[in-house]
Design an enzyme around this catalytic site. Structure first.
Site, mmCIF file in Angstrom:
data_model
loop_
_atom_site.group_PDB
_atom_site.id
_atom_site.type_symbol
_atom_site.label_atom_id
_atom_site.label_comp_id
_atom_site.label_asym_id
_atom_site.label_seq_id
_atom_site.Cartn_x
_atom_site.Cartn_y
_atom_site.Cartn_z
ATOM 1 N N HIS A 41 0.817 -1.230 0.000
ATOM 2 C CA HIS A 41 0.000 0.000 0.000
ATOM 3 C C HIS A 41 0.847 1.275 0.000
ATOM 4 O O HIS A 41 0.326 2.363 -0.207
ATOM 5 C CB HIS A 41 -1.012 -0.008 1.167
ATOM 6 C CG HIS A 41 -0.427 0.311 2.505
ATOM 7 N ND1 HIS A 41 -1.200 0.721 3.573
ATOM 8 C CD2 HIS A 41 0.861 0.275 2.963
ATOM 9 C CE1 HIS A 41 -0.422 0.932 4.624
ATOM 10 N NE2 HIS A 41 0.824 0.668 4.281
HETATM 11 C C1 SAM Z 1 4.031 0.861 6.327
HETATM 12 S S1 SAM Z 1 5.528 0.245 7.001
HETATM 13 C C2 SAM Z 1 5.068 -1.430 7.401
HETATM 14 C C3 SAM Z 1 5.840 -1.953 8.562
HETATM 15 C C4 SAM Z 1 5.479 -3.374 9.050
HETATM 16 N N1 SAM Z 1 5.739 -4.355 8.008
HETATM 17 C C5 SAM Z 1 4.064 -3.449 9.544
HETATM 18 O O1 SAM Z 1 3.265 -4.264 9.038
HETATM 19 O O2 SAM Z 1 3.717 -2.721 10.472
HETATM 20 C C6 SAM Z 1 6.544 0.088 5.559
HETATM 21 C C7 SAM Z 1 7.932 -0.468 5.836
HETATM 22 O O3 SAM Z 1 8.647 -0.558 4.609
HETATM 23 C C8 SAM Z 1 10.021 -0.397 4.912
HETATM 24 N N2 SAM Z 1 10.757 -0.034 3.701
HETATM 25 C C9 SAM Z 1 10.652 1.101 2.970
HETATM 26 N N3 SAM Z 1 11.514 1.086 1.937
HETATM 27 C C10 SAM Z 1 12.188 -0.095 2.005
HETATM 28 C C11 SAM Z 1 13.220 -0.690 1.223
HETATM 29 N N4 SAM Z 1 13.719 -0.053 0.157
HETATM 30 N N5 SAM Z 1 13.666 -1.922 1.568
HETATM 31 C C12 SAM Z 1 13.169 -2.568 2.666
HETATM 32 N N6 SAM Z 1 12.185 -2.056 3.462
HETATM 33 C C13 SAM Z 1 11.716 -0.824 3.136
HETATM 34 C C14 SAM Z 1 10.004 0.736 5.937
HETATM 35 O O4 SAM Z 1 11.187 0.725 6.690
HETATM 36 C C15 SAM Z 1 8.782 0.379 6.766
HETATM 37 O O5 SAM Z 1 9.166 -0.426 7.867
#
Ligand code: SAM
Length: 132
Positions: A41
């Site tokens: 999302h």
């Molecule tokens: C909306 S949060 C969801 C966190 C968790 N999975 C949850 O369900 O609560 C989106 C996550 O994507 C991670 N993220 C963003 N860009 C990323 C990347 N390039 N590689 C790995 N993780 C990434 C962020 O660090 C964040 O923890």
């Protein structure tokens, strides 16, 4: 955070975490399941398709992908809290809330089979697929 929670549920022998940039070229580390919770999302469809293909290429035959999201109805008429969350996604990041049908189509397009949409808690569901 996952490393903190996994042992609390006695799952240390079954779940590993890996630090990395999901947009990096190449494959994900070896695993039999990929779990994306509230990740799709955050991103537009073409980025979600990239992750789906990367998971498909990285998983072994029989491997599973699990997408955990708050889903729109397939006709996008609601639920209202998902529509409200969708506005946040549109304004705050480049993503959007998806319907079960949209995510199921993404999985099918990449080659996943046995695709299922299963409600979990509240407005949340999982969309799962298996690599043949
Ligand atoms: C909306 S949060 C969801 C966190 C968790 N999975 C949850 O369900 O609560 C989106 C996550 O994507 C991670 N993220 C963003 N860009 C990323 C990347 N390039 N590689 C790995 N993780 C990434 C962020 O660090 C964040 O923890």
């Amino acid at each position: 955070m996952a490393e903190e929670f996994i042992p609390q549920y006695g799952l240390a022998g079954r779940i590993k975490t890996a630090v990395g940039d999901m947009w990096a070229e190449g494959l994900f580390p070896p695993a039999d399941t990929h779990f994306y919770s509230a990740i799709y999302h955050d991103w537009p469809p073409e980025k979600c398709r990239f992750l789906t293909r990367k998971s498909f290429d990285s998983l072994p035959s029989g491997g599973r992908i699990i997408l955990h999201e708050m889903l729109f109805h397939d006709d996008k008429t609601g639920p209202f809290p998902v529509a409200a969350f969708n506005i946040t996604m549109l304004l705050w990041v480049t993503g959007q809330q998806y319907s079960g049908r949209e995510l199921a189509e993404m999985l099918a397009e990449a080659g996943f089979r046995d695709i299922k949409v299963t409600p979990t808690f509240g407005y949340w569901s999982i969309v799962t697929g298996v690599k043949p």
